[in-house]
Design an enzyme around this catalytic site. Structure first.
Site, PDB file in Angstrom:
ATOM      1  N   ASN A  58      17.274  62.339  14.104  1.00 38.00           N
ATOM      2  CA  ASN A  58      16.864  63.416  14.991  1.00 38.00           C
ATOM      3  C   ASN A  58      16.572  62.924  16.411  1.00 38.00           C
ATOM      4  O   ASN A  58      15.968  63.639  17.205  1.00 38.00           O
ATOM      5  CB  ASN A  58      15.601  64.101  14.452  1.00 38.00           C
ATOM      6  CG  ASN A  58      15.809  64.698  13.079  1.00 38.00           C
ATOM      7  OD1 ASN A  58      16.798  65.379  12.841  1.00 38.00           O
ATOM      8  ND2 ASN A  58      14.886  64.433  12.164  1.00 38.00           N
ATOM      9  N   HIS A 145      10.039  75.701   8.248  1.00 42.87           N
ATOM     10  CA  HIS A 145       9.761  74.376   7.716  1.00 42.87           C
ATOM     11  C   HIS A 145       8.663  74.435   6.657  1.00 42.87           C
ATOM     12  O   HIS A 145       7.755  75.276   6.711  1.00 42.87           O
ATOM     13  CB  HIS A 145       9.330  73.441   8.849  1.00 42.87           C
ATOM     14  CG  HIS A 145       9.350  71.999   8.476  1.00 42.87           C
ATOM     15  ND1 HIS A 145       8.236  71.348   7.996  1.00 42.87           N
ATOM     16  CD2 HIS A 145      10.349  71.076   8.505  1.00 42.87           C
ATOM     17  CE1 HIS A 145       8.545  70.082   7.756  1.00 42.87           C
ATOM     18  NE2 HIS A 145       9.825  69.891   8.050  1.00 42.87           N
ATOM     19  N   GLU A 189      11.164  79.170  13.881  1.00 42.78           N
ATOM     20  CA  GLU A 189      11.503  77.894  14.502  1.00 42.78           C
ATOM     21  C   GLU A 189      12.426  78.138  15.683  1.00 42.78           C
ATOM     22  O   GLU A 189      13.268  79.037  15.640  1.00 42.78           O
ATOM     23  CB  GLU A 189      12.188  76.959  13.498  1.00 42.78           C
ATOM     24  CG  GLU A 189      11.295  76.555  12.347  1.00 42.78           C
ATOM     25  CD  GLU A 189      11.932  75.503  11.450  1.00 42.78           C
ATOM     26  OE1 GLU A 189      12.753  74.710  11.952  1.00 42.78           O
ATOM     27  OE2 GLU A 189      11.611  75.484  10.257  1.00 42.78           O
ATOM     28  N   SER A 193      16.206  73.634  11.174  1.00 47.93           N
ATOM     29  CA  SER A 193      16.616  72.260  10.909  1.00 47.93           C
ATOM     30  C   SER A 193      17.767  72.130   9.925  1.00 47.93           C
ATOM     31  O   SER A 193      18.441  71.094   9.910  1.00 47.93           O
ATOM     32  CB  SER A 193      15.425  71.452  10.398  1.00 47.93           C
ATOM     33  OG  SER A 193      14.920  72.002   9.189  1.00 47.93           O
ATOM     34  N   ASP A 218       7.864  77.007  16.136  1.00 46.64           N
ATOM     35  CA  ASP A 218       7.929  75.569  15.904  1.00 46.64           C
ATOM     36  C   ASP A 218       9.136  75.033  16.679  1.00 46.64           C
ATOM     37  O   ASP A 218      10.282  75.314  16.347  1.00 46.64           O
ATOM     38  CB  ASP A 218       8.080  75.298  14.402  1.00 46.64           C
ATOM     39  CG  ASP A 218       8.142  73.813  14.067  1.00 46.64           C
ATOM     40  OD1 ASP A 218       8.323  72.996  14.991  1.00 46.64           O
ATOM     41  OD2 ASP A 218       8.025  73.470  12.877  1.00 46.64           O
ATOM     42  N   HIS A 221      12.882  70.977  16.797  1.00 43.39           N
ATOM     43  CA  HIS A 221      14.283  70.630  17.045  1.00 43.39           C
ATOM     44  C   HIS A 221      14.835  71.254  18.320  1.00 43.39           C
ATOM     45  O   HIS A 221      16.025  71.078  18.611  1.00 43.39           O
ATOM     46  CB  HIS A 221      15.145  71.047  15.855  1.00 43.39           C
ATOM     47  CG  HIS A 221      14.872  70.272  14.612  1.00 43.39           C
ATOM     48  ND1 HIS A 221      15.483  69.071  14.327  1.00 43.39           N
ATOM     49  CD2 HIS A 221      14.025  70.515  13.578  1.00 43.39           C
ATOM     50  CE1 HIS A 221      15.037  68.608  13.171  1.00 43.39           C
ATOM     51  NE2 HIS A 221      14.151  69.467  12.696  1.00 43.39           N
ATOM     52  N   LYS A 253      11.329  63.613  17.491  1.00 39.90           N
ATOM     53  CA  LYS A 253      12.753  63.928  17.470  1.00 39.90           C
ATOM     54  C   LYS A 253      13.359  63.610  18.840  1.00 39.90           C
ATOM     55  O   LYS A 253      13.594  62.448  19.140  1.00 39.90           O
ATOM     56  CB  LYS A 253      12.943  65.352  16.988  1.00 39.90           C
ATOM     57  CG  LYS A 253      12.497  65.464  15.514  1.00 39.90           C
ATOM     58  CD  LYS A 253      12.690  66.802  14.907  1.00 39.90           C
ATOM     59  CE  LYS A 253      12.429  66.796  13.411  1.00 39.90           C
ATOM     60  NZ  LYS A 253      11.201  66.146  12.943  1.00 39.90           N
TER      61      LYS A 253
END
Length: 403
Positions: A58, A145, A189, A193, A218, A221, A253
């Site tokens: 990541n 997540h 998110e 992910s 979140d 990423h 990440k």
């Protein structure tokens, strides 16, 4: 003489139960094991005596190996030692570099304040139980997540989930359930992910506003990846922060370090450092990690070419996968999933790529739904064009009958 206390006839039976369940997982192709990585940086991954090209990480901008980031971590290590030595609230655990990092994260996100946690998982686990409790409602995208789900469970609030990216179903849930809740929170998110798609934040913002819900995003990423300056999903959509928004994220990440954060109103920062158990009862983030993340933010700002190269690499891999007949679904990010169906099919492809010198992890339940096992490609600014061409050759065309 008194009778012995009642209890199981065989207190060691639980060990045999675990052994049996692990054997079932092995037979189903779902058993996992640790792979020990030898020293190395960037896209080079040394496993089991072999050097592989890494497409499973990541570190999207390659900042974990950037000389400025490594040097900043080394200076902090020399100055402070290997650990912070205490929690943030007790015994001098809060360091000046923590405060500078929090200020830099708040600026990046356009938020009034930020609070740094010892890990990204702790930020999610610490936020929801501090905000919510009995009488509250938490609604999560089905693909959120695991740590957001765990935070919701720990909170004691009622929690529900809505189908992935289905804002209409979210609105229906909020219309039905939010009026009877003390406080309503929606969790999504920025970039998911496993699928690599981007949350529709403009529509989510309006849905939450209509129903008086707080929106938690979140950005694990999406930080460093989305937006003209790498600010994340909000910047990607050109949105300004609003009162009902909270952002969480990780430093591990695109920023190439370790740690997590929550960004939001200043009062939220004060609330969390007094009420979040995952913050209060954790040893502080080591200075070396905080300094590395702080320098990574400076590199992100000063070297925009890294993000340009990331997206160039992403497009090259996406075009190559499409040309070989491997669909990547709704991915809009450097996460490119190739869904193949059964666990055995995913692990067979992972093994084939390993033999050719490429590490692309197979994702299986419970991380992804049954029947949706996949190879999860993660591309980085550090990948060379020849590495992308090589992994595509090793993968080869999609076989007929594959999912």
């Amino acid at each position: 003489m008194t009778d012995p206390l009642p209890g199981p006839a065989d207190a060691g039976a639980w060990i045999r139960e675990l052994e049996g369940e692990l054997e079932e997982a092995r037979s189903a192709g779902l058993l996992r094991s640790l792979k020990v990585r030898a020293p190395g940086r960037g896209t080079s991954l040394a496993l089991d005596g072999r050097t592989l090209v890494h497409f499973g990480g990541n570190d999207y901008l390659g900042l974990g190996a950037h000389p400025r980031v490594v040097e900043a971590a080394g200076r902090a290590l020399e100055a402070y030692g290997s650990g912070a030595g205490a929690s943030r609230l007790v015994g001098g655990g809060t360091l000046e570099v923590h405060l500078r990092l929090e200020e830099a994260l708040a600026r990046l996100k356009g938020m009034p304040a930020a609070l740094v946690f010892a890990a990204g998982s702790l930020a999610n686990l610490g936020l929801l139980p501090a905000l919510c409790g009995e009488g509250d409602l938490i609604v999560l995208d089905k693909a959120c997540h695991a740590t957001l789900y765990d935070g919701a469970r720990l909170s004691g609030a009622r929690w529900l989930r809505f189908p992935h990216q289905d804002v209409a179903r979210l609105e229906a849930l909020l219309a039905r359930e939010a009026p009877s809740a003390r406080r309503s929170v929606v969790c999504v998110e920025g970039v998911y992910s496993m699928d690599g798609d981007i949350a529709p934040l403009p529509r989510l913002k309006e849905a939450c506003r209509r129903h008086g819900a707080l929106l938690v995003v979140d950005e694990a990423h999406s930080t460093g990846v989305l937006g003209p300056g790498g600010g994340g999903a909000l910047e990607h959509f050109g949105l300004k922060p609003w009162d009902g928004l909270v952002l969480t994220g990780t430093l591990s990440k695109a920023l190439g370090s370790l740690g997590g954060y929550v960004a939001g109103p200043a009062v939220l920062r004060d609330w969390l450092l007094n009420r979040s158990r995952a913050f209060i009862y954790a040893t502080a983030l080591p200075a070396s990690c905080a300094a590395a993340a702080l320098e990574a933010l400076a590199v992100l700002r000063e070297e925009p070419g890294l993000r340009a190269r990331l997206w160039s690499n992403r497009e090259a891999l996406a075009r190559g996968l499409a040309g070989l007949g491997h669909p990547i679904g709704s991915s809009e990010s450097p996460i490119l999933p190739v869904v193949v169906g059964a666990p055995a099919r995913a692990t067979d492809l992972e093994r084939r790529l390993l033999e050719a010198g490429y590490h692309v992890p197979a994702m299986r339940p419970p991380t992804v739904p049954a029947g949706a096992c996949r190879l999860r490609f993660s591309v980085s600014a550090a990948h060379e064009p020849g590495q992308i061409a090589g992994v595509l050759r090793a993968l080869g065309p999609r076989e007929s009958g594959a999912a």
